[in-house]
Enzyme design. Structure first.
Site: not given
Ligand code: DGL
Length: 259
Positions: A10, A42-43, A73-74, A183
């Site tokens: 993640d 990361y988003g 991790c989405n 998330c």
């Protein structure tokens, strides 16, 4: 091969919420978890940058001889899993916001989704949303700032409470009855969310489904480790390990690693 570890990564500590589900369902499996906290969040990053980070994490897990990789991790799943599946020769399990069950169960015809910008703007998310939620109101909300606070261990801080209240407001105005946590960091906000949401709103995430899918795919490839030997569960973080330890407890091996 079945004794080889399951690799999980993640952008940070959030994916430990997925590791917990996997460990509960598959307690005999050896696991290696990578928390890429130094690169969190990361988003807000673009698809290319997210894919590069996903490649880096995957290659490290493959060097460590993992038999299957869970992208916990989405954001990394929705942006990079296709590339990973096309490039590497191990099974990958991904995680996406649980829009389908929420859309099937809603009685108010309105659901809320809290996720990162990277997830909500991805082509995979739009496709899933169009497929399963076209007839209902979907209130999408970017959880800006939440991952950073969680990474810093500020789980029940006033700052996080203020942000959450702001993010939930449009959802409550739309009378949602399901809140999808898109998330893997957000399940750690469940106590605060329960406090802020009316009882009529149910919270759902994809953790259990990911664990079940991991089991199914291991079985399919004949990779399930069924021998009740002492399994090894190792966690690597490229940042401070204290918050990670506070989430998983002190009886697992946690190491700092540069990656
Ligand atoms: N935990 C991640 C997810 O499920 C990523 C959060 C982030 O790094 O922005 O999307």
């Amino acid at each position: 091969m079945s004794k080889q570890p399951i690799g999980i990564f993640d952008s940070g500590i959030g994916g430990t919420s997925i590791w917990k589900e996997i460990h509960k369902l598959l307690p005999y499996e050896n696991t290696i978890y990578l928390a890429d906290s130094i690169n969190a969040p990361y988003g807000p990053k673009g698809k290319e940058a997210i894919t590069k980070l996903a490649i880096k994490n995957t290659e490290l897990l493959l060097e460590k001889n993992c038999k299957l990789i869970v992208v916990a991790c989405n954001t990394a799943t929705t942006n990079a899993i296709r590339y990973l599946r096309n490039t590497y020769n191990v099974p990958f399990i991904g995680i996406e916001p649980a829009i389908k069950p929420a859309a099937l169960k809603t009685k108010t015809n309105a659901i809320g989704i809290l996720a990162t910008k990277g997830t909500l703007t991805s082509a995979l998310f739009s496709k899933t949303s169009d497929l399963f939620a076209s007839g209902i109101t979907v209130v999408e909300q970017i959880g800006e700032g939440l991952v950073e606070l969680i990474e810093n261990g500020k789980l029940e801080s006033p700052e996080i409470k203020t942000l959450l209240a702001e993010y939930l407001n449009p959802m409550l105005e739309a009378h949602i009855d399901y809140l999808v946590l898109g998330c893997t960091h957000y399940p750690y906000l469940a106590p605060l969310l329960t406090e802020l949401l009316p009882k009529s709103v149910k919270i759902i995430d994809s953790g259990e489904a990911v664990a079940r899918q991991t089991k199914t795919i291991l079985q399919k490839h004949n990779l399930l480790n069924v021998k009740p030997l002492n399994p090894s569960n190792v966690f690597f973080s490229n940042s401070n390990t204290n918050v990670l330890i506070s989430l998983i407890g002190t009886h697992f091996k946690v190491d700092h690693l540069k990656f």
